[in-house]
Structures are given as C-alpha cells and as structure tokens.
Design an enzyme around this catalytic site. Structure first.
Site, mmCIF file in Angstrom:
data_model
loop_
_atom_site.group_PDB
_atom_site.id
_atom_site.type_symbol
_atom_site.label_atom_id
_atom_site.label_comp_id
_atom_site.label_asym_id
_atom_site.label_seq_id
_atom_site.Cartn_x
_atom_site.Cartn_y
_atom_site.Cartn_z
ATOM 1 N N CYS A 116 12.837 9.648 -43.783
ATOM 2 C CA CYS A 116 12.037 10.694 -43.116
ATOM 3 C C CYS A 116 10.538 10.559 -43.389
ATOM 4 O O CYS A 116 9.735 11.181 -42.697
ATOM 5 C CB CYS A 116 12.514 12.077 -43.527
ATOM 6 S SG CYS A 116 14.235 12.378 -43.095
ATOM 7 N N HIS A 259 7.018 17.459 -42.490
ATOM 8 C CA HIS A 259 8.268 16.912 -41.966
ATOM 9 C C HIS A 259 9.193 18.063 -41.572
ATOM 10 O O HIS A 259 9.456 18.964 -42.374
ATOM 11 C CB HIS A 259 8.914 16.025 -43.024
ATOM 12 C CG HIS A 259 10.314 15.634 -42.693
ATOM 13 N ND1 HIS A 259 10.656 15.128 -41.460
ATOM 14 C CD2 HIS A 259 11.458 15.701 -43.418
ATOM 15 C CE1 HIS A 259 11.958 14.891 -41.444
ATOM 16 N NE2 HIS A 259 12.464 15.234 -42.627
ATOM 17 N N ASN A 289 16.064 17.960 -37.429
ATOM 18 C CA ASN A 289 15.392 16.963 -38.272
ATOM 19 C C ASN A 289 15.532 15.598 -37.588
ATOM 20 O O ASN A 289 16.621 15.037 -37.532
ATOM 21 C CB ASN A 289 16.056 16.951 -39.653
ATOM 22 C CG ASN A 289 15.408 15.958 -40.606
ATOM 23 O OD1 ASN A 289 14.679 15.060 -40.178
ATOM 24 N ND2 ASN A 289 15.690 16.112 -41.884
HETATM 25 O O1 UT7 Z 1 14.977 14.905 -44.310
HETATM 26 C C1 UT7 Z 1 14.933 14.975 -45.685
HETATM 27 C C2 UT7 Z 1 14.493 16.353 -46.032
HETATM 28 N N1 UT7 Z 1 15.517 17.354 -46.197
HETATM 29 C C3 UT7 Z 1 16.509 17.755 -45.327
HETATM 30 O O2 UT7 Z 1 16.696 17.311 -44.255
HETATM 31 C C4 UT7 Z 1 17.402 18.850 -45.707
HETATM 32 C C5 UT7 Z 1 17.098 19.540 -46.973
HETATM 33 N N2 UT7 Z 1 18.071 20.567 -47.300
HETATM 34 C C6 UT7 Z 1 18.342 21.621 -46.515
HETATM 35 O O3 UT7 Z 1 17.810 21.793 -45.446
HETATM 36 C C7 UT7 Z 1 19.285 22.663 -47.084
HETATM 37 O O4 UT7 Z 1 19.528 22.372 -48.425
HETATM 38 C C8 UT7 Z 1 20.635 22.786 -46.318
HETATM 39 C C9 UT7 Z 1 20.381 23.362 -44.941
HETATM 40 C C10 UT7 Z 1 21.270 21.416 -46.204
HETATM 41 C C11 UT7 Z 1 21.567 23.721 -47.074
HETATM 42 O O5 UT7 Z 1 20.915 24.941 -47.313
HETATM 43 P P1 UT7 Z 1 20.884 25.528 -48.788
HETATM 44 O O6 UT7 Z 1 20.087 26.762 -48.739
HETATM 45 O O7 UT7 Z 1 20.417 24.486 -49.721
HETATM 46 O O8 UT7 Z 1 22.374 25.798 -49.060
HETATM 47 P P2 UT7 Z 1 22.976 27.157 -49.555
HETATM 48 O O9 UT7 Z 1 22.789 27.198 -51.035
HETATM 49 O O10 UT7 Z 1 22.492 28.293 -48.756
HETATM 50 O O11 UT7 Z 1 24.466 27.018 -49.183
HETATM 51 C C12 UT7 Z 1 25.194 25.983 -49.607
HETATM 52 C C13 UT7 Z 1 26.584 26.357 -49.153
HETATM 53 C C14 UT7 Z 1 27.626 25.408 -49.631
HETATM 54 O O12 UT7 Z 1 28.817 26.134 -49.879
HETATM 55 P P3 UT7 Z 1 29.244 26.515 -51.373
HETATM 56 O O13 UT7 Z 1 29.417 25.200 -52.075
HETATM 57 O O14 UT7 Z 1 28.128 27.323 -51.915
HETATM 58 O O15 UT7 Z 1 30.505 27.279 -51.178
HETATM 59 C C15 UT7 Z 1 27.859 24.545 -48.414
HETATM 60 O O16 UT7 Z 1 29.166 24.013 -48.367
HETATM 61 O O17 UT7 Z 1 26.605 26.340 -47.733
HETATM 62 C C16 UT7 Z 1 27.665 25.526 -47.293
HETATM 63 N N3 UT7 Z 1 27.273 24.884 -46.068
HETATM 64 C C17 UT7 Z 1 27.549 25.399 -44.858
HETATM 65 N N4 UT7 Z 1 28.159 26.530 -44.482
HETATM 66 C C18 UT7 Z 1 28.275 26.749 -43.155
HETATM 67 C C19 UT7 Z 1 26.613 23.734 -45.915
HETATM 68 N N5 UT7 Z 1 26.466 23.468 -44.612
HETATM 69 C C20 UT7 Z 1 27.038 24.485 -43.940
HETATM 70 C C21 UT7 Z 1 27.196 24.765 -42.588
HETATM 71 N N6 UT7 Z 1 27.815 25.909 -42.235
HETATM 72 N N7 UT7 Z 1 26.727 23.949 -41.626
#
Ligand code: UT7
Length: 338
Positions: A116, A259, A289
C-alpha cells in the site's frame, strides 16, 4: 543545472463493476452495518473476469498522459514506474507491457513492490531519477486487482479491498518553489513485521521449503487490528518528518491525503497530527482500500470535486505491507485530472 520533479498530469480508472456491502453480506458472515461502521467503506470496484492489473494501469496511464498534454508516442516520457502488489505475472514485471501498450517506445519500465506504500515509493524513485538527470518525464502508476488475491471466504479482508488504478506524470522543472514540486520525501520499512500482511505462497520461500502450496496460501492475509495501530503511528511519524524537513507547521496543511485503508485510520491520523478531521481527503467510502492505487485515486477524486485548489498545501502519506511507509508534500499545481 539542477532540476526538481513536479506533478504535471493526473488520471485514474476504476473498473465498472461496483460491489456493495449488501452484496458481500449476502455471502459472508458480516453485515452492511459492520462494514460501514468499522471501515467507512460503502462500496468498492472489482475487475471483471479476464481483467488484469495492466489493463487498469493502461487506462489510468492514458488519462494521466492526457492530463499532462502528452501524446501516446515514443519520447512522451523517459520511464514508466508501476507500483503494484498484484502484477499480471510473477515474472516479468508488468510496467514494460504497460509502456508498450501505451505506445511509449522502449523506455525504462519497472515495477515497485511496496504494497500500500508502493505509490509513494514510486513517486520518490521517479523524483530521484529526475533530480539525478536520468529522466525529464516519468509516468508513475499505482494499479491493483486485489480481487484476484482475496480469499472469498475471509470476511476480514474481502470487505476491505477494491481494484483500481491511478497515475501521475512527473516532469523536470528548474525552480524548487514551483507548485507541484515534490518536497521532503520520506520512506521507511520494518521487515521484522512482514507477517502482518502476507501472501504465504507464490514466492521462493514457500516453494523452496514446503513443496506444492495449499491453494489457500495464495490468498492475501492481514492481521488487521495490529496493522491499524502501526498504520497511524508510522504515517504520523513519516508525515511529521517531511513537515520538519521542509519547515511547514502542521496546521498549515490544507489537505491530508492519507492511504485510504479505513475511515477510522484517516481520522486517527488527522488526530495524531493535530489536524481537524475535515482536512483529511476521503474516498475510501466509494473505492475501499485500493493499495498502491489509493493515493492517486484519492488525488483524482479530490481534484475533480474541487477540494484541491492551486496553491493549497498537500501532505501525502501511506502505509502498507513490508511493513513499509512513506510521505511527501507538495503545493497543489494548476492541474486537471483526466
Ligand atoms: O492497507 C494497509 C493498511 N491497513 C488496512 O488496510 C486495514 C487496517 N485494519 C483495519 O482496517 C481494521 O483493523 C479492520 C477493519 C480490519 C478490523 O477493525 P478493528 O476495529 O481492528 O476490529 P474490531 O476490534 O472492531 O473487531 C474485530 C472483530 C473480530 O472478532 P472477535 O475476534 O473480536 O470475535 C473479527 O473476527 O471483528 C471481527 N470481524 C468482522 N465481523 C464482521 C472482522 N471482520 C469482520 C467482518 N464482519 N467483515
């Protein structure tokens, strides 16, 4: 005579097929509400069957050349640099095919792999070629077809990434203070955290140790929450370094073009830099992204909707797999995106 590298053309291209959160929620264990609230993404574009990264790169490159009033002909540019994570083939690089298809002759053409951050790395490389006197004009493209490496069963990545391409032309100018000149470039990496963003198979490591890969090992993987925290800090630090080098106070930045990974990252980055949220350029809601295409597509969007006006101070910063990051600044020139 010393020359500087200035922005002279800008173009972008998105494949026509739009994929909404609703469409993804129909097949994945996710919801429209989760995707919108946790990422800010509402829709993204995915390339159709048979479409490769070079196809998108050619369209964006064509538009950037048009915006710079340059012909599709030998001599238009001296080099083509393509930043991508999704080359048409592991070998050879994709840039030479893009140069040939654009009719640009037998120019230098090569790919840059910095995920990225690739576009900022490519900008820095193009600028260095111009400053060194090796090129007068360089076409810099960021292009991706992430839909070809996403695991359709992985809700943590499939909802985030989109396909697209953006491109700029850099040209040599004699004045350091001309609008469009790339100022104070910073690049960095931390390979000790390479595991955070990884395609396990398809390279020499997997092939040399494990035999034939599990087909799923060819998919893109990301430890999103860890990446999130790193992204804000690294982009903030890199952007701050650039500002310190060129002597711009943080609050003098008119537009922060970070980004486009997640709206929450863009807001956190603006907060880290002490800038009001409104100064962050946002198009992640419509494209997701797009990795190496992210910054030039955000620039196209902001130029087209009148956000970027000549004379405004623009700060670019990106972060991605590697880990890699980078930043650069410029005064926005009088330029129309094509
Ligand atoms: O290009 C490089 C730069 N970075 C990126 O592209 C992405 C960087 N990271 C992110 O954008 C975020 O970390 C995410 C969008 C990937 C995740 O958001 P988050 O706030 O870090 O996650 P969260 O703590 O709110 O939630 C994580 C939970 C997990 O479940 P458990 O383990 O807490 O039960 C995931 O399994 O959310 C779950 N989860 C989803 N739930 C519903 C992850 N993806 C999804 C989904 N739908 N699509």
């Amino acid at each position: 005579m010393t020359h500087y590298a200035a922005l002279a053309g800008l173009g972008g291209f998105l494949p026509p097929r739009q994929v909404t959160n609703g469409e993804l929620a129909a097949t994945l264990d996710t919801s429209e509400e989760w995707i919108t609230s946790r990422t800010g993404i509402r829709t993204r574009h995915w390339a159709g069957p048979g479409v490769a990264t070079s196809d998108l790169a050619v369209e964006a490159g064509h538009r950037a050349l048009k915006s710079a009033n340059l012909p599709l002909a030998p001599g238009a540019v001296d080099a083509v640099i393509l930043a991508t994570t999704t080359p048409d083939h592991p070998c050879p690089a994709t840039a030479p095919q893009v140069a040939a298809r654009l009719g640009l002759g037998t120019v230098a053409a090569y790919d840059i792999a910095a995920v990225c951050s690739g576009f900022v790395y490519a900008l820095a490389t193009a600028s260095a070629q111009i400053v060194a006197g090796q090129a007068r004009r360089v076409l810099v493209i960021g292009a991706e077809t992430y839909s070809t490496i996403l695991d359709p069963a992985d809700r943590t990545t499939s909802v985030i990434f989109g396909d697209g391409a953006g491109a700029v032309v850099l040209h040599a100018v004699p004045e350091a203070d001309r609008p469009g000149v790339l100022l104070g470039v910073d690049l960095g990496s931390d390979g000790s955290r390479a595991d955070l963003i990884l395609v396990p198979a398809g390279g020499s490591r997997q092939r040399s140790t494990l035999g034939e890969p599990d087909p799923r090992d060819r998919y893109f993987t990301m430890q999103g929450t860890k990446v999130f925290a790193e992204a804000v800090t690294r982009m903030g630090e890199s952007a701050s370094l650039v500002l310190a080098r060129i002597g711009w106070p943080r609050d003098s930045i008119d537009h922060l073009v970070g980004h486009q990974a997640n709206i929450r990252i863009l807001r956190a980055l603006a907060g880290w830099l002490g800038l009001p949220e409104e100064r962050a350029v946002v198009n992640v809601d419509r494209v997701g992204n797009t990795s190496a295409a992210s910054i030039p597509l955000a620039l196209c969007d902001a130029a087209a909707n009148g956000t970027l006006t000549p004379g405004s101070r623009v700060l670019l910063t990106a972060f991605g797999g590697g880990l890699t990051w980078g930043a650069a600044a410029l005064i926005w020139p009088d330029l129309n995106a094509a």
